[in-house]
Design a protein around this motif. Structure first.
Motif, PDB file in Angstrom:
ATOM      1  N   ARG A  26      39.567  46.808  49.705  1.00 51.19           N
ATOM      2  CA  ARG A  26      38.612  45.792  49.252  1.00 51.19           C
ATOM      3  C   ARG A  26      39.269  44.811  48.294  1.00 51.19           C
ATOM      4  NH1 ARG A  26      35.318  50.451  48.858  1.00 51.19           N
ATOM      5  NH2 ARG A  26      35.561  50.489  46.596  1.00 51.19           N
ATOM      6  N   LEU A  27      40.126  45.316  47.415  1.00 50.36           N
ATOM      7  CA  LEU A  27      40.806  44.445  46.462  1.00 50.36           C
ATOM      8  C   LEU A  27      41.739  43.479  47.188  1.00 50.36           C
ATOM      9  CD1 LEU A  27      41.108  43.994  43.384  1.00 50.36           C
ATOM     10  CD2 LEU A  27      43.098  45.508  43.462  1.00 50.36           C
ATOM     11  N   ARG A  28      42.445  43.984  48.206  1.00 49.20           N
ATOM     12  CA  ARG A  28      43.366  43.133  48.976  1.00 49.20           C
ATOM     13  C   ARG A  28      42.612  42.034  49.724  1.00 49.20           C
ATOM     14  NH1 ARG A  28      45.378  46.841  51.760  1.00 49.20           N
ATOM     15  NH2 ARG A  28      44.356  46.503  53.768  1.00 49.20           N
ATOM     16  N   VAL A  29      41.489  42.397  50.329  1.00 47.13           N
ATOM     17  CA  VAL A  29      40.701  41.414  51.073  1.00 47.13           C
ATOM     18  C   VAL A  29      40.123  40.364  50.130  1.00 47.13           C
ATOM     19  CG1 VAL A  29      38.650  41.081  52.503  1.00 47.13           C
ATOM     20  CG2 VAL A  29      40.191  42.991  52.963  1.00 47.13           C
ATOM     21  N   ARG A  30      39.640  40.798  48.976  1.00 45.54           N
ATOM     22  CA  ARG A  30      39.093  39.834  48.010  1.00 45.54           C
ATOM     23  C   ARG A  30      40.172  38.841  47.552  1.00 45.54           C
ATOM     24  NH1 ARG A  30      34.308  40.262  45.406  1.00 45.54           N
ATOM     25  NH2 ARG A  30      32.971  42.052  45.916  1.00 45.54           N
ATOM     26  N   ALA A  31      41.348  39.378  47.214  1.00 41.94           N
ATOM     27  CA  ALA A  31      42.436  38.509  46.754  1.00 41.94           C
ATOM     28  C   ALA A  31      42.851  37.539  47.857  1.00 41.94           C
ATOM     29  CB  ALA A  31      43.632  39.366  46.323  1.00 41.94           C
ATOM     30  N   THR A  32      42.917  38.021  49.084  1.00 44.09           N
ATOM     31  CA  THR A  32      43.313  37.178  50.212  1.00 44.09           C
ATOM     32  C   THR A  32      42.296  36.073  50.442  1.00 44.09           C
ATOM     33  OG1 THR A  32      44.393  39.083  51.254  1.00 44.09           O
ATOM     34  CG2 THR A  32      43.946  37.196  52.648  1.00 44.09           C
ATOM     35  N   TRP A  33      41.018  36.432  50.396  1.00 45.75           N
ATOM     36  CA  TRP A  33      39.961  35.442  50.607  1.00 45.75           C
ATOM     37  C   TRP A  33      40.011  34.361  49.506  1.00 45.75           C
ATOM     38  CZ3 TRP A  33      36.440  34.491  54.408  1.00 45.75           C
ATOM     39  CH2 TRP A  33      35.416  33.588  54.110  1.00 45.75           C
ATOM     40  N   THR A  41      44.310  29.791  42.445  1.00 43.55           N
ATOM     41  CA  THR A  41      45.687  30.135  42.126  1.00 43.55           C
ATOM     42  C   THR A  41      45.800  31.639  41.916  1.00 43.55           C
ATOM     43  OG1 THR A  41      45.423  29.929  39.725  1.00 43.55           O
ATOM     44  CG2 THR A  41      45.955  27.919  40.967  1.00 43.55           C
ATOM     45  N   GLN A  42      47.034  32.127  41.948  1.00 45.78           N
ATOM     46  CA  GLN A  42      47.253  33.557  41.738  1.00 45.78           C
ATOM     47  C   GLN A  42      46.823  33.980  40.334  1.00 45.78           C
ATOM     48  OE1 GLN A  42      51.384  34.097  42.689  1.00 45.78           O
ATOM     49  NE2 GLN A  42      51.089  33.775  44.890  1.00 45.78           N
ATOM     50  N   SER A  43      47.036  33.117  39.363  1.00 42.32           N
ATOM     51  CA  SER A  43      46.628  33.441  37.984  1.00 42.32           C
ATOM     52  C   SER A  43      45.111  33.539  37.872  1.00 42.32           C
ATOM     53  CB  SER A  43      47.161  32.383  37.012  1.00 42.32           C
ATOM     54  OG  SER A  43      48.574  32.366  37.026  1.00 42.32           O
ATOM     55  N   GLU A  44      44.392  32.619  38.533  1.00 45.43           N
ATOM     56  CA  GLU A  44      42.931  32.667  38.513  1.00 45.43           C
ATOM     57  C   GLU A  44      42.407  33.946  39.165  1.00 45.43           C
ATOM     58  OE1 GLU A  44      41.766  27.908  38.728  1.00 45.43           O
ATOM     59  OE2 GLU A  44      42.088  29.042  40.581  1.00 45.43           O
ATOM     60  N   ILE A  45      43.028  34.311  40.275  1.00 44.79           N
ATOM     61  CA  ILE A  45      42.605  35.526  40.989  1.00 44.79           C
ATOM     62  C   ILE A  45      42.847  36.754  40.124  1.00 44.79           C
ATOM     63  CG2 ILE A  45      43.028  36.960  43.028  1.00 44.79           C
ATOM     64  CD1 ILE A  45      43.859  34.361  44.470  1.00 44.79           C
ATOM     65  N   ALA A  46      44.007  36.788  39.472  1.00 49.34           N
ATOM     66  CA  ALA A  46      44.330  37.928  38.609  1.00 49.34           C
ATOM     67  C   ALA A  46      43.294  38.086  37.502  1.00 49.34           C
ATOM     68  CB  ALA A  46      45.724  37.744  38.020  1.00 49.34           C
ATOM     69  N   GLY A  50      40.700  41.143  37.314  1.00 54.32           N
ATOM     70  CA  GLY A  50      41.081  42.049  36.236  1.00 54.32           C
ATOM     71  C   GLY A  50      42.369  42.801  36.499  1.00 54.32           C
ATOM     72  N   VAL A  51      43.300  42.136  37.179  1.00 55.58           N
ATOM     73  CA  VAL A  51      44.601  42.750  37.474  1.00 55.58           C
ATOM     74  C   VAL A  51      45.702  41.787  37.035  1.00 55.58           C
ATOM     75  CG1 VAL A  51      43.692  44.079  39.424  1.00 55.58           C
ATOM     76  CG2 VAL A  51      44.659  41.794  39.810  1.00 55.58           C
ATOM     77  N   GLY A  52      46.938  42.250  37.074  1.00 56.38           N
ATOM     78  CA  GLY A  52      48.057  41.396  36.732  1.00 56.38           C
ATOM     79  C   GLY A  52      48.424  40.460  37.877  1.00 56.38           C
ATOM     80  N   ARG A  53      49.106  39.380  37.551  1.00 57.85           N
ATOM     81  CA  ARG A  53      49.505  38.412  38.573  1.00 57.85           C
ATOM     82  C   ARG A  53      50.466  39.040  39.583  1.00 57.85           C
ATOM     83  NH1 ARG A  53      53.531  34.799  39.471  1.00 57.85           N
ATOM     84  NH2 ARG A  53      52.959  32.864  40.566  1.00 57.85           N
ATOM     85  N   VAL A  54      51.314  39.948  39.117  1.00 60.52           N
ATOM     86  CA  VAL A  54      52.242  40.634  40.011  1.00 60.52           C
ATOM     87  C   VAL A  54      51.474  41.430  41.060  1.00 60.52           C
ATOM     88  CG1 VAL A  54      54.039  42.393  40.156  1.00 60.52           C
ATOM     89  CG2 VAL A  54      54.071  40.735  38.283  1.00 60.52           C
ATOM     90  N   THR A  55      50.357  42.021  40.656  1.00 57.28           N
ATOM     91  CA  THR A  55      49.523  42.770  41.599  1.00 57.28           C
ATOM     92  C   THR A  55      48.945  41.848  42.664  1.00 57.28           C
ATOM     93  OG1 THR A  55      48.927  44.386  39.902  1.00 57.28           O
ATOM     94  CG2 THR A  55      47.475  44.238  41.812  1.00 57.28           C
ATOM     95  N   VAL A  56      48.547  40.644  42.261  1.00 56.17           N
ATOM     96  CA  VAL A  56      48.017  39.674  43.227  1.00 56.17           C
ATOM     97  C   VAL A  56      49.100  39.283  44.235  1.00 56.17           C
ATOM     98  CG1 VAL A  56      47.064  37.357  43.509  1.00 56.17           C
ATOM     99  CG2 VAL A  56      46.298  38.799  41.611  1.00 56.17           C
ATOM    100  N   VAL A  57      50.298  39.042  43.757  1.00 58.31           N
ATOM    101  CA  VAL A  57      51.406  38.708  44.650  1.00 58.31           C
ATOM    102  C   VAL A  57      51.628  39.838  45.655  1.00 58.31           C
ATOM    103  CG1 VAL A  57      53.889  38.271  44.777  1.00 58.31           C
ATOM    104  CG2 VAL A  57      52.530  37.208  42.964  1.00 58.31           C
ATOM    105  N   ARG A  58      51.587  41.068  45.155  1.00 51.73           N
ATOM    106  CA  ARG A  58      51.786  42.221  46.041  1.00 51.73           C
ATOM    107  C   ARG A  58      50.656  42.345  47.065  1.00 51.73           C
ATOM    108  NH1 ARG A  58      49.575  46.887  46.011  1.00 51.73           N
ATOM    109  NH2 ARG A  58      48.735  46.656  43.886  1.00 51.73           N
TER     110      ARG A  58
END
Length: 329
Positions: A26-33, A41-46, A50-58
């Motif tokens: 669910r977290l992966r799908v939310r970030a992708t959407w 942006t990746q920073s906004e998504i993070a 409530g996760v780190g930007r590195v997690t969003v990149v991953r």
């Protein structure tokens, strides 16, 4: 009174268990959407998740790896379009499809595979017979092909099997390709190369292989690739073509092969015993196929592609920009 909790882990008889997506999914799908659809942006998504930007990149990289994200670019590059028209004019090809690459040092297999997958998705239809070759690029195209159920659809493998091929085995590719369209598949129950012309003749006559190859006379489309011979690093050739045979083929003028038919840069079959031991559909039969699709690229494939284009006269050629420019130079 507080209500008594029901025991956990018990299911009512006959109840069907539903597999819900786990938290990471669910977290992966939310970030992708949010990234690809909402344009955040990746920073906004993070921050929002409530996760780190590195997690969003991953998460985004994982979504791409799982083929959960498919990007289609409909606007052609003018430079690539020009190269396509030049290929068509120079070599008499009906349709050239050139995939852009960032530089000549990049491995083009994946971009060619994506272009081939898009072409194949549109070219397949009910009521046709498709002959398929093999190779890393063709195999890599499978995830990019949009499958569907087709009626009276047949797939014929054009080459015997490779015992050490693993993923790139001709039979494996033919089977997976056929599964995409729920058709009827026909495989070749023999090795791609045998020890002698006599063994080849016996297999063709006594094991029903000749009947499979006769189906190549009624192909509507053939999907083919080429193999280079300058190096022997590709795992699927080990065990079938020895180093001594490779050197002997090079000495005879071979620059590569089409379905283990070894050719020179001018498109002639080389005079070598290996060509008499291949369990594969002959070039003459392939040339009678109405649509001959040649899919390949890379610096090491340029010489054999020159020969293959002259010999096969493909109606469709799918490659990458660097290889196309090398062929035109």
């Amino acid at each position: 009174m507080p209500r008594e909790e029901k025991p956990q882990g018990r299911k009512k008889a006959g109840a069907q268990q539903v597999n819900l997506p786990d938290a990471s999914h669910r977290l992966r799908v939310r970030a992708t959407w949010m990234y690809f659809i909402e344009g955040r942006t990746q920073s906004e998504i993070a921050e929002m998740l409530g996760v780190g930007r590195v997690t969003v990149v991953r998460l985004l990289a994982d979504a791409r790896r799982r083929r959960e994200v498919q990007i289609t670019i409909t606007a052609p590059l003018a430079e690539v379009t020009e190269v396509e028209r030049m290929l068509e004019s120079r070599f008499g090809i009906e349709q050239a499809i050139v995939a852009p690459v960032s530089g000549p040092e990049q491995d083009p297999a994946q971009v060619i595979a994506a272009a081939a997958g898009a072409f194949v998705s549109q070219a397949m239809r009910s009521g046709i017979t498709v002959g398929v070759g093999w190779g890393r690029t063709l195999y890599s195209a499978l995830p990019y092909i949009v499958g569907r159920t087709l009626e009276n659809f047949r797939v014929v493998s054009l080459l015997g099997g490779i015992s050490q091929a693993r993923r790139f085995n001709p039979a494996e590719f033919a089977w997976q390709f056929n599964e995409l369209f729920q058709g009827e598949g026909f495989l070749v129950p023999a090795p791609a190369l045998v020890d002698s012309p006599e063994t080849k003749h016996a297999l063709l006559e006594r094991c029903g292989i000749a009947q499979v190859f006769e189906m190549a006379d009624s192909l509507d489309i053939a999907l083919l690739s080429v193999g280079g011979i300058s190096t022997l690093t590709t795992s699927y050739r080990v065990g079938h073509l020895s180093e001594a045979e490779r050197q002997s083929l090079i000495k005879a003028g071979a620059v590569g092969d089409i379905l283990y038919n070894f050719i020179d840069e001018d498109g002639n079959l080389v005079d070598h015993p290996v060509n008499d031991r291949a369990i594969s559909v002959g070039i003459d039969r392939l040339k009678r196929t109405p649509r001959r699709v040649l899919v390949s690229g890379g610096a090491d494939k340029v010489p054999v592609l020159r020969g293959a284009i002259q010999l096969l006269e493909p109606t469709v050629f799918i490659s990458d920009e660097a290889t196309a420019r090398a062929l035109l130079s």
